[in-house]
Scaffold this active site. Structure first.
Site, PDB file in Angstrom:
ATOM      1  N   LYS A 154      76.174  75.554  66.785  1.00 13.14           N
ATOM      2  CA  LYS A 154      76.507  75.055  65.437  1.00 13.14           C
ATOM      3  C   LYS A 154      75.436  75.480  64.429  1.00 13.14           C
ATOM      4  CE  LYS A 154      76.765  70.614  66.539  1.00 13.14           C
ATOM      5  NZ  LYS A 154      76.517  70.612  67.998  1.00 13.14           N
ATOM      6  N   ARG A 176      79.522  62.464  64.043  1.00 16.13           N
ATOM      7  CA  ARG A 176      79.425  62.477  65.501  1.00 16.13           C
ATOM      8  C   ARG A 176      80.222  61.322  66.113  1.00 16.13           C
ATOM      9  NH1 ARG A 176      74.700  65.865  65.968  1.00 16.13           N
ATOM     10  NH2 ARG A 176      73.605  65.453  67.883  1.00 16.13           N
ATOM     11  N   ARG A 217      66.097  76.692  76.518  1.00 19.37           N
ATOM     12  CA  ARG A 217      65.822  76.957  75.091  1.00 19.37           C
ATOM     13  C   ARG A 217      64.383  76.636  74.719  1.00 19.37           C
ATOM     14  NH1 ARG A 217      69.459  74.301  70.301  1.00 19.37           N
ATOM     15  NH2 ARG A 217      68.586  72.319  70.994  1.00 19.37           N
ATOM     16  N   ARG A 226      62.181  71.435  73.152  1.00 22.82           N
ATOM     17  CA  ARG A 226      62.475  70.135  72.528  1.00 22.82           C
ATOM     18  C   ARG A 226      62.520  69.092  73.627  1.00 22.82           C
ATOM     19  NH1 ARG A 226      67.642  70.487  68.538  1.00 22.82           N
ATOM     20  NH2 ARG A 226      68.029  68.478  69.529  1.00 22.82           N
ATOM     21  N   ARG A 254      73.283  63.930  76.819  1.00 24.24           N
ATOM     22  CA  ARG A 254      73.824  64.267  75.490  1.00 24.24           C
ATOM     23  C   ARG A 254      75.266  64.773  75.614  1.00 24.24           C
ATOM     24  NH1 ARG A 254      69.522  68.402  73.652  1.00 24.24           N
ATOM     25  NH2 ARG A 254      70.601  68.566  71.671  1.00 24.24           N
TER      26      ARG A 254
HETATM   27  P1  AMP Z   1      70.914  67.551  67.038  1.00 28.15           P
HETATM   28  O1  AMP Z   1      69.757  68.394  66.607  1.00 28.15           O
HETATM   29  O2  AMP Z   1      72.116  67.699  66.129  1.00 28.15           O
HETATM   30  O3  AMP Z   1      71.254  67.736  68.498  1.00 28.15           O
HETATM   31  O4  AMP Z   1      70.456  66.019  66.877  1.00 28.15           O
HETATM   32  C1  AMP Z   1      69.359  65.511  67.588  1.00 28.15           C
HETATM   33  C2  AMP Z   1      69.479  64.008  67.737  1.00 28.15           C
HETATM   34  O5  AMP Z   1      69.509  63.377  66.434  1.00 28.15           O
HETATM   35  C3  AMP Z   1      70.745  63.525  68.430  1.00 28.15           C
HETATM   36  O6  AMP Z   1      70.636  63.574  69.847  1.00 28.15           O
HETATM   37  C4  AMP Z   1      70.844  62.097  67.888  1.00 28.15           C
HETATM   38  O7  AMP Z   1      69.919  61.216  68.515  1.00 28.15           O
HETATM   39  C5  AMP Z   1      70.404  62.263  66.435  1.00 28.15           C
HETATM   40  N1  AMP Z   1      71.554  62.582  65.558  1.00 28.15           N
HETATM   41  C6  AMP Z   1      71.768  63.737  64.848  1.00 28.15           C
HETATM   42  N2  AMP Z   1      72.905  63.671  64.149  1.00 28.15           N
HETATM   43  C7  AMP Z   1      73.454  62.455  64.422  1.00 28.15           C
HETATM   44  C8  AMP Z   1      74.650  61.792  64.006  1.00 28.15           C
HETATM   45  N3  AMP Z   1      75.538  62.353  63.175  1.00 28.15           N
HETATM   46  N4  AMP Z   1      74.867  60.532  64.491  1.00 28.15           N
HETATM   47  C9  AMP Z   1      73.992  59.924  65.316  1.00 28.15           C
HETATM   48  N5  AMP Z   1      72.855  60.505  65.754  1.00 28.15           N
HETATM   49  C10 AMP Z   1      72.575  61.756  65.315  1.00 28.15           C
END
Ligand code: AMP
Length: 218
Positions: A16, A91, A128, A161, A172
């Site tokens: 994404k 999400r 990664r 990360r 996840r």
């Molecule tokens: P990402 O980089 O998009 O994988 O986001 C990393 C982490 O941020 C996720 O595993 C969640 O803990 C939190 N997060 C990001 N976007 C959201 C969202 N829309 N709703 C809830 N938690 C989020």
């Protein structure tokens, strides 16, 4: 003018972020990643960062109210007037409903779901590495940096990360299937959903998304 809102759905590691960068350059729209907004808040140790940290470390979703407020603050800025790309939001169904209440009547929306099988996600994410300075992603075997541990682009330090460890990646994915994947049905009912194949090379996915967006912007 109606703002053009491009929602990118798909599991973590589907690409994404990479696709959002491409669309952002092509259509001159800002990329809004709620994950990046949270990581920025964590670095600056803000109240939002403090609230989100425990969820992020475990690979769980942060509570809807916090994410929605953070996102709404961001999309009211001037650079979002013509539209924006949402990477990692919504999400959950309540997040999508909140977004619809806020912009559903006025915005032109498409939801693009980037489809990738779970085992490929685990392989991609557990290898990664990302640059601490500029965020550029590498991969231990598929895309290694020229010099181990060092970013080719800016010379920064490469790190894994905390939430890219295999255990957290699997958690996840479970969260994705139970809480986020139902959004495909939500947008399908509204006739706004397009599926693209994310299990092929990046260029092929880019081409599929370009085709979708040509129709969207027509
Ligand atoms: P990402 O980089 O998009 O994988 O986001 C990393 C982490 O941020 C996720 O595993 C969640 O803990 C939190 N997060 C990001 N976007 C959201 C969202 N829309 N709703 C809830 N938690 C989020």
């Amino acid at each position: 003018m109606q703002p053009n809102v491009i929602i990118l759905l798909g599991p973590p590691g589907a690409g994404k972020g990479t696709q959002a960068v491409h669309i952002s350059e092509q259509y001159d729209l800002p990329q809004i990643s709620t994950g990046n907004l949270f990581r920025e808040n964590l670095r600056q140790n803000t109240p939002i960062g403090q609230k989100a940290k425990a969820y992020m470390d475990k690979g769980e979703l942060a509570p809807d109210e916090i994410v929605v407020e953070m996102l709404f603050n961001r999309i009211q800025k001037d650079d979002c007037q013509n539209g924006y790309i949402l990477d990692g939001f919504p999400r959950t169904i309540p997040q999508a409903e909140a977004l619809d209440r806020r912009i559903g009547d006025e915005a032109h929306i498409v939801a693009i779901s980037i489809e990738v099988p779970d085992e490929m996600i685990v392989e991609r994410l557990s290898g990664r590495l990302v640059c601490e300075e500029c965020g550029t992603p590498f991969h231990r075997t598929n895309l290694p940096p020229k010099k181990e541990g060092i970013c080719d682009r800016c010379g920064g330090h490469l790190v894994q990360r905390a939430d890219d460890s295999e255990k957290v990646v699997r958690d996840r994915l479970t969260v994705y299937h139970t809480q986020t994947e139902p959004l495909k049905g939500y947008y399908e009912k509204q006739e706004k959903l397009v599926l693209v194949n994310g299990a092929v090379n990046k260029e092929k996915t880019v081409a599929e998304i370009d085709q979708t967006l040509e129709k969207f912007f027509r």
